[in-house]
Design a protein around this motif. Structure first.
Motif, PDB file in Angstrom:
ATOM      1  N   ASP A   1       4.018  13.760   0.397  1.00  0.00           N
ATOM      2  CA  ASP A   1       3.475  12.584  -0.278  1.00  0.00           C
ATOM      3  C   ASP A   1       4.065  12.556  -1.681  1.00  0.00           C
ATOM      4  O   ASP A   1       5.121  13.136  -1.920  1.00  0.00           O
ATOM      5  CB  ASP A   1       1.944  12.585  -0.267  1.00  0.00           C
ATOM      6  CG  ASP A   1       1.341  13.836  -0.930  1.00  0.00           C
ATOM      7  OD1 ASP A   1       2.071  14.514  -1.681  1.00  0.00           O
ATOM      8  OD2 ASP A   1       0.143  14.114  -0.694  1.00  0.00           O
TER       9      ASP A   1
ATOM     10  N   ARG B   1      -8.922   5.400   6.746  1.00  0.00           N
ATOM     11  CA  ARG B   1      -7.612   4.738   6.659  1.00  0.00           C
ATOM     12  C   ARG B   1      -6.547   5.709   7.195  1.00  0.00           C
ATOM     13  O   ARG B   1      -6.462   6.862   6.771  1.00  0.00           O
ATOM     14  CB  ARG B   1      -7.302   4.337   5.227  1.00  0.00           C
ATOM     15  CG  ARG B   1      -8.368   3.389   4.640  1.00  0.00           C
ATOM     16  CD  ARG B   1      -7.843   2.607   3.453  1.00  0.00           C
ATOM     17  NE  ARG B   1      -7.460   3.459   2.331  1.00  0.00           N
ATOM     18  CZ  ARG B   1      -6.842   3.023   1.231  1.00  0.00           C
ATOM     19  NH1 ARG B   1      -6.544   1.750   1.111  1.00  0.00           N
ATOM     20  NH2 ARG B   1      -6.543   3.862   0.252  1.00  0.00           N
TER      21      ARG B   1
ATOM     22  N   SER C   1      -3.781  17.037   5.123  1.00  0.00           N
ATOM     23  CA  SER C   1      -3.735  15.595   5.394  1.00  0.00           C
ATOM     24  C   SER C   1      -4.241  15.255   6.790  1.00  0.00           C
ATOM     25  O   SER C   1      -4.000  14.157   7.292  1.00  0.00           O
ATOM     26  CB  SER C   1      -2.302  15.073   5.233  1.00  0.00           C
ATOM     27  OG  SER C   1      -1.437  15.714   6.153  1.00  0.00           O
TER      28      SER C   1
ATOM     29  N   LEU D   1      -2.426   6.415   8.246  1.00  0.00           N
ATOM     30  CA  LEU D   1      -1.001   6.102   8.287  1.00  0.00           C
ATOM     31  C   LEU D   1      -0.432   6.790   9.525  1.00  0.00           C
ATOM     32  O   LEU D   1      -0.540   8.002   9.680  1.00  0.00           O
ATOM     33  CB  LEU D   1      -0.282   6.591   7.028  1.00  0.00           C
ATOM     34  CG  LEU D   1       1.215   6.228   6.946  1.00  0.00           C
ATOM     35  CD1 LEU D   1       1.631   5.957   5.500  1.00  0.00           C
ATOM     36  CD2 LEU D   1       2.111   7.316   7.526  1.00  0.00           C
TER      37      LEU D   1
ATOM     38  N   PHE E   1      -4.736   8.568   5.206  1.00  0.00           N
ATOM     39  CA  PHE E   1      -4.005   7.875   4.152  1.00  0.00           C
ATOM     40  C   PHE E   1      -4.588   8.155   2.771  1.00  0.00           C
ATOM     41  O   PHE E   1      -3.849   8.242   1.784  1.00  0.00           O
ATOM     42  CB  PHE E   1      -4.024   6.370   4.443  1.00  0.00           C
ATOM     43  CG  PHE E   1      -3.161   5.549   3.528  1.00  0.00           C
ATOM     44  CD1 PHE E   1      -1.793   5.763   3.464  1.00  0.00           C
ATOM     45  CD2 PHE E   1      -3.719   4.569   2.719  1.00  0.00           C
ATOM     46  CE1 PHE E   1      -0.990   5.010   2.616  1.00  0.00           C
ATOM     47  CE2 PHE E   1      -2.931   3.806   1.873  1.00  0.00           C
ATOM     48  CZ  PHE E   1      -1.558   4.035   1.825  1.00  0.00           C
TER      49      PHE E   1
ATOM     50  N   ASN F   1      -0.216   7.673  -2.211  1.00  0.00           N
ATOM     51  CA  ASN F   1      -0.183   6.839  -0.997  1.00  0.00           C
ATOM     52  C   ASN F   1       1.243   6.495  -0.548  1.00  0.00           C
ATOM     53  O   ASN F   1       1.532   5.358  -0.148  1.00  0.00           O
ATOM     54  CB  ASN F   1      -0.968   5.539  -1.209  1.00  0.00           C
ATOM     55  CG  ASN F   1      -2.445   5.791  -1.381  1.00  0.00           C
ATOM     56  OD1 ASN F   1      -3.088   5.194  -2.223  1.00  0.00           O
ATOM     57  ND2 ASN F   1      -3.009   6.703  -0.596  1.00  0.00           N
TER      58      ASN F   1
ATOM     59  N   LEU G   1      -0.010   1.064   9.138  1.00  0.00           N
ATOM     60  CA  LEU G   1      -1.307   1.385   8.551  1.00  0.00           C
ATOM     61  C   LEU G   1      -2.420   0.698   9.336  1.00  0.00           C
ATOM     62  O   LEU G   1      -2.296  -0.475   9.716  1.00  0.00           O
ATOM     63  CB  LEU G   1      -1.369   0.915   7.093  1.00  0.00           C
ATOM     64  CG  LEU G   1      -0.568   1.717   6.060  1.00  0.00           C
ATOM     65  CD1 LEU G   1      -0.675   1.053   4.691  1.00  0.00           C
ATOM     66  CD2 LEU G   1      -1.058   3.146   5.984  1.00  0.00           C
TER      67      LEU G   1
ATOM     68  N   HIS H   1       0.796  -1.225   0.000  1.00  0.00           N
ATOM     69  CA  HIS H   1       0.000   0.000   0.000  1.00  0.00           C
ATOM     70  C   HIS H   1       0.831   1.279   0.000  1.00  0.00           C
ATOM     71  O   HIS H   1       0.399   2.296  -0.543  1.00  0.00           O
ATOM     72  CB  HIS H   1      -0.916   0.015   1.241  1.00  0.00           C
ATOM     73  CG  HIS H   1      -1.877  -1.108   1.296  1.00  0.00           C
ATOM     74  ND1 HIS H   1      -3.078  -1.107   0.624  1.00  0.00           N
ATOM     75  CD2 HIS H   1      -1.818  -2.303   1.960  1.00  0.00           C
ATOM     76  CE1 HIS H   1      -3.732  -2.223   0.875  1.00  0.00           C
ATOM     77  NE2 HIS H   1      -2.989  -2.978   1.684  1.00  0.00           N
ATOM     78  N   THR H   2       1.994   1.232   0.619  1.00  0.00           N
ATOM     79  CA  THR H   2       2.737   2.496   0.780  1.00  0.00           C
ATOM     80  C   THR H   2       4.227   2.225   0.861  1.00  0.00           C
ATOM     81  O   THR H   2       4.675   1.068   0.947  1.00  0.00           O
ATOM     82  CB  THR H   2       2.270   3.237   2.054  1.00  0.00           C
ATOM     83  OG1 THR H   2       2.849   4.538   2.081  1.00  0.00           O
ATOM     84  CG2 THR H   2       2.660   2.492   3.322  1.00  0.00           C
TER      85      THR H   2
END
Length: 809
Positions: free
Chosen positions: A313, A337, A329, A339, A275, A281, A227, A209-210
């Motif tokens: 990001d 979701r 953010s 982070l 997130f 991401n 996450l 995902h990241t």
């Protein structure tokens, strides 16, 4: 640093009590600033049961409740809460109670119905943020029980004043560690165990995902992330809100509250990103672009420079590293979701960024002092577990932990004998090892005189043997170190003549009713223009500060007058209009072709406002030049400095004073300073709207004449004889010259002479003035008769008429 006693007790058993804890922490170098009882505002709030609730006859949204508060009869209370119902057990504030925010409860009428108290929500009692209805209590509680007792709300908030070298105590765990070391036997702190929930395999791994990329490793030494998906953002549970409120933090929502809770618990700042608002991401840690604009969570825009570290990001900056997150953010109500970031940043970089942006946050306060590089992952996991529990989130498998600058433990060799000599103690190597072990130092006793000490990772301040000495001293107890005195022969203390002269000057002016001012040696660069100094005036040769604190303190002063006028302006702005100030200090004049400036010491002062305060024996009168002159004459007389005279100052020499209202101060005929009325333009530049009279003189020639030696003279045995003499002379004649002429006659019988009166006007020719002088005659060995006195007095009168081309009235 603030913590509550109940929070501290979650980590260690505390046997010493609150007073023992505060005394112990203070003596260990963690000075306790204050102890504040929590929940005192709940005095007068009791447990109550609603025995009847019916609609208010005059209001649709209100209800009339009969409430059992433990008294003989139920109390009628009008309530607007939607959940007010029969059988509900709730808090009730009785008349006389003062709720948080200062709301005082009184008996009264609401829409015509009597109300004898107030049924409360959790928010009104600051026990929670829920304001949707009455706070519902356990039905087993007895009505009339004080709420503090029913909910066990006996707690205190302790605030300690930490020095910058103790960032390890910017956490409740850090304070608990110190508190444990103070007890006998010592209690070694064990951090709360972290149990992460099982990751949801259907979500894959965090790498799916990241990613995290650190481009500037010199500013970011470690960056870890996890996450959590499908979280539900909402209010925090009561226990978490209560923890934050107890240390002065405002609950926001469960996700943000968790990051704040873990920061206060561990000392490791965290940040939660939405997130889904991170472009691509992913996270990139790098320096900002020069001139980049960024809006922080406080909705303020900041201009960044290329030395500031940013968390970005895939497209934009989303936080200022170690300082504050961005609006773009932040966690919102619809966030699902998250982070979660935990990092270790370069303290110097964070400190510079915080200062340049003007942002001082809880996070920057910790990062700029240094955080535990080995505590990054523990704090991250602690917050992740709470987030999954309180936010009902699903954990994504895996952890990102980028660590380009790994922590390297330091080993410090300590000489036991040298440490004992430094402290004046006689501790053994084993004793020292035992004290250090209390605060988690790893110690190896190499031999009877050598220790190998490895500080724990959270003690970023311990780098050398001297730091170990400080640890031993505070853990053993500063009060246990015996007082010793140097073995020297006592001798009479003597001071330099310049110091003695300054002290004499201060004493004389204080005795005359003046207050001493102590101003900075740094002043504004335009001060010389504001004082109207001529271009050739050496006081225009300024010494410039290379790194000034502000524009107000850019150069060294060449005169004491700007500081005194600024002090006067500040005092007058707060209605202190009548002032008598003086200052003694160095001035700084750049030398021509010389590296170091000249530093002549000067004496200056001012008077302004009323001569005396209004009272029954006199009205307010504004002071004038002669008040200043009289004060100076009293000053010279108090110091027994003779040979002082005043003469009008030439117009070209009057810079910051008015022509015709300024006198030179002469000492044995040599000019040493001036006294006069401040020029109107100068007053305006210093925002002064009333007359000010100043003096300034050199200290060096004055100091040479100040002596502590005094010659006693016998008290006169015979009476004095007084005679007056009046002459009419040109208006240009100075009275001081006439007095000097009388005294210059060297008549041994003349004791004193002074101007008694001056008159010009009706019956006096134009351009003329009438001066009356009083002369006192006295003999040391006999009583004077009129004949002898008249003979000398006539001679004095003839001298005045001749010397000043005068006539008798």
């Amino acid at each position: 640093m603030k913590f509550s006693l109940s929070w501290l007790k979650e980590y260690i058993p505390l046997e010493m009590g609150l007073e023992g804890l505060t005394d112990g922490l203070t003596m260990a170098g963690l000075e306790v600033d204050s102890v504040t009882p929590l929940y005192d505002s709940l005095d007068g709030v009791v447990v109550a049961r609603i025995v009847e609730a019916k609609p208010h006859p005059n209001a649709d949204k209100l209800r009339l409740c009969q409430v059992d508060v433990g008294a003989d009869e139920p109390v009628g209370i009008v309530c607007g809460a939607p959940n007010a119902a029969e059988g509900l057990v709730v808090p009730c504030a009785l008349p006389g109670a003062v709720l948080p925010g200062g709301v005082k409860i009184k008996k009264g009428k609401i829409r015509g119905e009597k109300s004898g108290g107030m049924l409360c929500s959790a928010r009104e009692l600051q026990l929670d943020t829920d304001a949707s209805g009455l706070m519902e209590l356990g039905t087993d509680l007895e009505p009339g029980t004080p709420l503090k007792e029913a909910l066990d709300l006996f707690d205190s908030m302790v605030e300690i004043d930490l020095t910058p070298n103790r960032p390890d105590c910017l956490s409740v765990l850090g304070v608990a560690r110190e508190a444990g070391s103070l007890q006998e036997p010592p209690v070694v702190l064990t951090r709360p165990a972290v149990s992460l929930p099982e990751a949801d395999a259907s979500l894959g791994t965090i790498g799916d995902h990241t990613s995290v990329t650190i481009e500037d490793a010199d500013l970011c030494w470690r960056y870890a992330a996890r996450l959590v998906f499908d979280v539900k953002v909402g209010p925090s549970p009561a226990w978490l809100q209560r923890r934050l409120l107890s240390v002065g933090l405002t609950p926001i929502n469960n996700i943000v509250d968790i990051t704040n809770f873990v920061m206060m618990e561990t000392g490791q700042p965290l940040h939660a990103f939405d997130f889904d608002r991170l472009a691509e991401n992913r996270i990139v840690v790098k320096r900002a672009s020069e001139g980049e604009a960024f809006t922080t969570l406080d909705e303020k825009e900041h201009k960044l420079n290329a030395e500031m570290l940013m968390i970005c990001d895939g497209e934009k900056s989303v936080a200022i590293g170690g300082v504050m997150g961005g609006m773009n953010s932040e966690i919102e109500e619809g966030t699902t979701r998250v982070l979660l970031e935990s990092a270790c940043f370069n303290p110097t970089s964070v400190r510079k960024t915080s200062k340049l942006t003007g942002i001082h946050s809880d996070a920057s306060h910790r990062f700029e002092r240094g955080t535990d590089p080995e505590g990054v992952v523990y704090a991250l996991d602690r917050a992740t577990a709470l987030m999954a529990e309180l936010g009902n989130g699903r954990l994504v498998e895996g952890l990102i932990d980028e660590n380009p600058v790994p922590y390297a433990p330091r080993t410090i060799t300590v000489d036991v004998d040298a440490l004992n000599r430094r402290l004046g103690t006689s501790l053994s190597a084993d004793d020292m090892a035992g004290y250090l072990a209390r605060v988690e130092f790893t110690v190896t006793v190499s031999d009877a005189n050598t220790l190998e000490v490895v500080p724990p990772s959270f003690r970023v301040d311990v780098e050398r043997p001297e730091d170990i000495s400080e640890e031993i001293a505070r853990l053993w107890g500063y009060n246990n170190i015996e007082t010793s005195y140097a073995k020297v022969v006592a001798a009479k203390e003597s001071y330099p003549p310049a110091f003695e002269a300054r002290q004499a000057v201060r004493g004389a002016f204080v005795g005359l009713g003046f207050n001493e001012a102590v101003n900075y040696s740094f002043i504004r660069e335009d001060a010389v223009d504001r004082l109207r100094f001529a271009e050739a005036d050496p006081r225009r040769r300024l010494v410039t500060i290379l790194n000034p604190i502000s524009e107000e303190q850019k150069v060294m002063r060449t005169s004491l007058v700007p500081g005194l006028l600024s002090s006067a302006a500040r005092n007058i702005s707060v209605q202190e209009r009548s002032l008598r100030l003086f200052e003694v200090g160095a001035t700084f004049i750049a030398g021509e072709g010389e590296t170091l400036p000249q530093e002549p010491e000067m004496l200056a002062g001012l008077v302004t406002g009323d001569r005396r305060a209004a009272s029954w024996f006199g009205k307010e009168e504004s002071c004038d030049f002669f008040d200043l002159k009289g004060a100076l004459e009293g000053f010279f007389e108090a110091l027994h400095v003779s040979g002082v005279a005043f003469r009008p100052m030439a117009a070209d020499d009057c810079s910051y004073t008015r022509q015709g209202y300024t006198a030179e101060i002469l000492l044995d005929g040599e000019a040493i300073g001036l006294a006069g009325k401040v020029h109107g333009d100068v007053l305006k530049s210093f925002e002064l709207k009333q007359d000010v009279f100043v003096f300034e003189m050199a200290m060096a020639p004055l100091a040479e004449r100040i002596s502590g030696d005094r010659q006693a003279t016998a008290i006169p045995k015979f009476p004095s004889v007084t005679r007056d003499v009046t002459i009419i002379c040109e208006a240009s004649v100075r009275s001081g010259d006439a007095v000097a002429s009388i005294l210059d006659e060297k008549q041994p019988l003349i004791e004193r002479a002074w101007l008694l009166d001056r008159y010009a006007g009706e019956n006096i020719p134009e351009g003329k003035q009438s001066l009356t002088f009083r002369v006192v005659y006295r003999s040391a060995d006999k009583t004077l008769n009129d004949k002898a006195v008249n003979k000398i007095h006539n001679r004095i009168m003839e001298m005045l008429l001749k010397r000043f081309d005068a006539v008798l009235p």
